[in-house]
Design a protein around this motif. Sequence first.
Motif, PDB file in Angstrom:
ATOM      1  N   ALA A  55       0.832  -1.206   0.000  1.00  0.00           N
ATOM      2  CA  ALA A  55       0.000   0.000   0.000  1.00  0.00           C
ATOM      3  C   ALA A  55       0.866   1.255   0.000  1.00  0.00           C
ATOM      4  CB  ALA A  55      -0.927  -0.001   1.217  1.00  0.00           C
ATOM      5  N   ARG A  56       1.925   1.235   0.810  1.00  0.00           N
ATOM      6  CA  ARG A  56       2.823   2.393   0.836  1.00  0.00           C
ATOM      7  C   ARG A  56       3.453   2.623  -0.538  1.00  0.00           C
ATOM      8  NH1 ARG A  56       8.170   2.063   4.344  1.00  0.00           N
ATOM      9  NH2 ARG A  56       8.700   0.723   2.578  1.00  0.00           N
ATOM     10  N   ALA A  57       3.849   1.540  -1.216  1.00  0.00           N
ATOM     11  CA  ALA A  57       4.453   1.664  -2.543  1.00  0.00           C
ATOM     12  C   ALA A  57       3.460   2.261  -3.550  1.00  0.00           C
ATOM     13  CB  ALA A  57       4.943   0.303  -3.024  1.00  0.00           C
ATOM     14  N   VAL A  58       2.190   1.911  -3.434  1.00  0.00           N
ATOM     15  CA  VAL A  58       1.174   2.495  -4.318  1.00  0.00           C
ATOM     16  C   VAL A  58       1.058   3.999  -4.065  1.00  0.00           C
ATOM     17  CG1 VAL A  58      -1.299   2.555  -4.860  1.00  0.00           C
ATOM     18  CG2 VAL A  58      -0.132   0.355  -4.615  1.00  0.00           C
ATOM     19  N   VAL A  59       1.015   4.384  -2.797  1.00  0.00           N
ATOM     20  CA  VAL A  59       0.913   5.817  -2.472  1.00  0.00           C
ATOM     21  C   VAL A  59       2.158   6.559  -2.957  1.00  0.00           C
ATOM     22  CG1 VAL A  59       0.705   7.513  -0.618  1.00  0.00           C
ATOM     23  CG2 VAL A  59      -0.600   5.379  -0.502  1.00  0.00           C
ATOM     24  N   ILE A 114      -3.370   1.849   7.791  1.00  0.00           N
ATOM     25  CA  ILE A 114      -2.157   1.324   7.169  1.00  0.00           C
ATOM     26  C   ILE A 114      -0.971   1.530   8.106  1.00  0.00           C
ATOM     27  CG2 ILE A 114      -0.634   1.490   5.163  1.00  0.00           C
ATOM     28  CD1 ILE A 114      -3.044   2.649   3.620  1.00  0.00           C
ATOM     29  N   ASP A 115      -0.277   0.456   8.391  1.00  0.00           N
ATOM     30  CA  ASP A 115       0.866   0.521   9.305  1.00  0.00           C
ATOM     31  C   ASP A 115       2.126   0.877   8.510  1.00  0.00           C
ATOM     32  OD1 ASP A 115       2.504   0.329  11.496  1.00  0.00           O
ATOM     33  OD2 ASP A 115       2.589  -1.874  11.492  1.00  0.00           O
ATOM     34  N   ALA A 116       2.180   2.111   8.054  1.00  0.00           N
ATOM     35  CA  ALA A 116       3.323   2.608   7.284  1.00  0.00           C
ATOM     36  C   ALA A 116       3.270   4.129   7.291  1.00  0.00           C
ATOM     37  CB  ALA A 116       3.288   2.080   5.852  1.00  0.00           C
ATOM     38  N   ILE A 117       4.431   4.746   7.183  1.00  0.00           N
ATOM     39  CA  ILE A 117       4.505   6.204   7.090  1.00  0.00           C
ATOM     40  C   ILE A 117       4.298   6.593   5.627  1.00  0.00           C
ATOM     41  CG2 ILE A 117       5.965   8.235   7.400  1.00  0.00           C
ATOM     42  CD1 ILE A 117       7.356   6.711   9.666  1.00  0.00           C
ATOM     43  N   LEU A 118       3.285   7.402   5.366  1.00  0.00           N
ATOM     44  CA  LEU A 118       2.950   7.794   4.005  1.00  0.00           C
ATOM     45  C   LEU A 118       3.358   9.251   3.758  1.00  0.00           C
ATOM     46  CD1 LEU A 118      -0.630   6.219   3.692  1.00  0.00           C
ATOM     47  CD2 LEU A 118       1.595   5.179   3.175  1.00  0.00           C
ATOM     48  N   PRO A 119       3.621   9.602   2.503  1.00  0.00           N
ATOM     49  CA  PRO A 119       3.977  10.993   2.196  1.00  0.00           C
ATOM     50  C   PRO A 119       2.852  11.957   2.586  1.00  0.00           C
ATOM     51  CG  PRO A 119       4.407   9.550   0.319  1.00  0.00           C
ATOM     52  CD  PRO A 119       3.622   8.748   1.311  1.00  0.00           C
ATOM     53  N   THR A 120       3.230  13.193   2.878  1.00  0.00           N
ATOM     54  CA  THR A 120       2.256  14.226   3.231  1.00  0.00           C
ATOM     55  C   THR A 120       1.732  14.893   1.954  1.00  0.00           C
ATOM     56  OG1 THR A 120       3.401  14.651   5.301  1.00  0.00           O
ATOM     57  CG2 THR A 120       1.879  16.359   4.516  1.00  0.00           C
ATOM     58  N   PRO A 121       0.418  14.925   1.765  1.00  0.00           N
ATOM     59  CA  PRO A 121      -0.135  15.503   0.545  1.00  0.00           C
ATOM     60  C   PRO A 121      -0.307  17.015   0.632  1.00  0.00           C
ATOM     61  CG  PRO A 121      -1.910  14.681   1.885  1.00  0.00           C
ATOM     62  CD  PRO A 121      -0.628  14.397   2.641  1.00  0.00           C
ATOM     63  N   PRO A 218       6.087   6.791 -19.405  1.00  0.00           N
ATOM     64  CA  PRO A 218       6.302   5.639 -18.524  1.00  0.00           C
ATOM     65  C   PRO A 218       6.183   6.042 -17.057  1.00  0.00           C
ATOM     66  CG  PRO A 218       8.372   6.399 -19.431  1.00  0.00           C
ATOM     67  CD  PRO A 218       7.283   7.161 -20.140  1.00  0.00           C
ATOM     68  N   ARG A 219       5.561   5.198 -16.268  1.00  0.00           N
ATOM     69  CA  ARG A 219       5.381   5.500 -14.851  1.00  0.00           C
ATOM     70  C   ARG A 219       6.690   5.297 -14.100  1.00  0.00           C
ATOM     71  NH1 ARG A 219       1.851   6.477 -11.518  1.00  0.00           N
ATOM     72  NH2 ARG A 219       0.193   6.298 -13.032  1.00  0.00           N
ATOM     73  N   VAL A 220       6.919   6.174 -13.146  1.00  0.00           N
ATOM     74  CA  VAL A 220       8.105   6.050 -12.297  1.00  0.00           C
ATOM     75  C   VAL A 220       7.885   4.916 -11.300  1.00  0.00           C
ATOM     76  CG1 VAL A 220       9.556   7.199 -10.595  1.00  0.00           C
ATOM     77  CG2 VAL A 220       8.584   8.496 -12.507  1.00  0.00           C
ATOM     78  N   ARG A 221       8.838   4.016 -11.220  1.00  0.00           N
ATOM     79  CA  ARG A 221       8.717   2.911 -10.252  1.00  0.00           C
ATOM     80  C   ARG A 221       9.306   3.341  -8.922  1.00  0.00           C
ATOM     81  NH1 ARG A 221       9.793  -0.464 -14.799  1.00  0.00           N
ATOM     82  NH2 ARG A 221      12.030  -0.464 -14.384  1.00  0.00           N
ATOM     83  N   VAL A 222       8.628   2.968  -7.854  1.00  0.00           N
ATOM     84  CA  VAL A 222       9.110   3.305  -6.519  1.00  0.00           C
ATOM     85  C   VAL A 222       9.361   2.015  -5.774  1.00  0.00           C
ATOM     86  CG1 VAL A 222       8.566   4.480  -4.364  1.00  0.00           C
ATOM     87  CG2 VAL A 222       7.740   5.413  -6.532  1.00  0.00           C
ATOM     88  N   ASP A 223      10.576   1.812  -5.299  1.00  0.00           N
ATOM     89  CA  ASP A 223      10.926   0.566  -4.631  1.00  0.00           C
ATOM     90  C   ASP A 223      10.418   0.562  -3.203  1.00  0.00           C
ATOM     91  OD1 ASP A 223      12.233  -0.376  -6.829  1.00  0.00           O
ATOM     92  OD2 ASP A 223      14.159   0.541  -6.257  1.00  0.00           O
ATOM     93  N   ALA A 224       9.932  -0.582  -2.786  1.00  0.00           N
ATOM     94  CA  ALA A 224       9.523  -0.753  -1.390  1.00  0.00           C
ATOM     95  C   ALA A 224      10.679  -1.332  -0.591  1.00  0.00           C
ATOM     96  CB  ALA A 224       8.328  -1.709  -1.313  1.00  0.00           C
ATOM     97  N   GLU A 225      10.651  -1.063   0.677  1.00  0.00           N
ATOM     98  CA  GLU A 225      11.684  -1.642   1.537  1.00  0.00           C
ATOM     99  C   GLU A 225      11.380  -3.117   1.783  1.00  0.00           C
ATOM    100  OE1 GLU A 225      11.934   0.641   5.089  1.00  0.00           O
ATOM    101  OE2 GLU A 225      12.690   2.411   4.094  1.00  0.00           O
TER     102      GLU A 225
END
Length: 225
Positions: A55-59, A114-121, A218-225
């Motif tokens: 979920a964090r990677a999607v955000v 969601i148990d993750a720190i998400l970016p601030t919008p 192309p969409r930017v890929r964001v790696d998850a930990e």
Amino acid sequence: MQARAGTTRQSLLETAARLFHERGFAGTSISDIGNASGLTSGAIYFHFSNKDALARAVVEAHFATWPELIERQSPADAPALEGLVRLSFAVARAYRDDPVVRGGARLWGERYAIDAILPTPFVGWIATARALLDRAREKGELAKRVDPAAAARSIIHAFFGMHTVSDALSGRADIEDDLTDLWHLLLPALLADPELTEDTLARAAAGATGDIDGEAVPRVRVDAE
């Protein structure tokens, strides 16, 4: 092998985003995502440690959409207010049509589950609007009575409030009409010459696009930990 893993990860991210948008975080399981993507749960856990990390990677991918879009839709050699309007239409279309943007938006709304720190919008959007309004002031496009800092906050508040209402009433099907109505209200107050409202709006709406030279970006890929 790395390229194949990256393609699989990207496809998984987009499938998860679509399901998260449709069903929400709590209503979507790893098994659901596996069934929809054709992957086993083990294959999913190879890329993401758990559902919260996915979920964090999607955000994060949702947020990663914006820098390139901002650069493309508001070039320095274009009128700044026209660039702001053009950008707003491109963003609105992304919220309506892009599964990762839609999924990321819903997940952020459900962030407390969601148990993750998400970016601030929003803060980035306020800064972007402020920069464009400052540029409009420098070029003499902005009405002298307008304070760029206050106007930037008000525009972003109105823009994302409109998204909430449009999503609730029509699933954003009418978002471009809603946005046109909003700019008909705002532009006469922002432009140094209010008579330019219709021309500015028409050019901006026609120029906003999610493509470069007709090819999908192309969409930017964001790696998850």
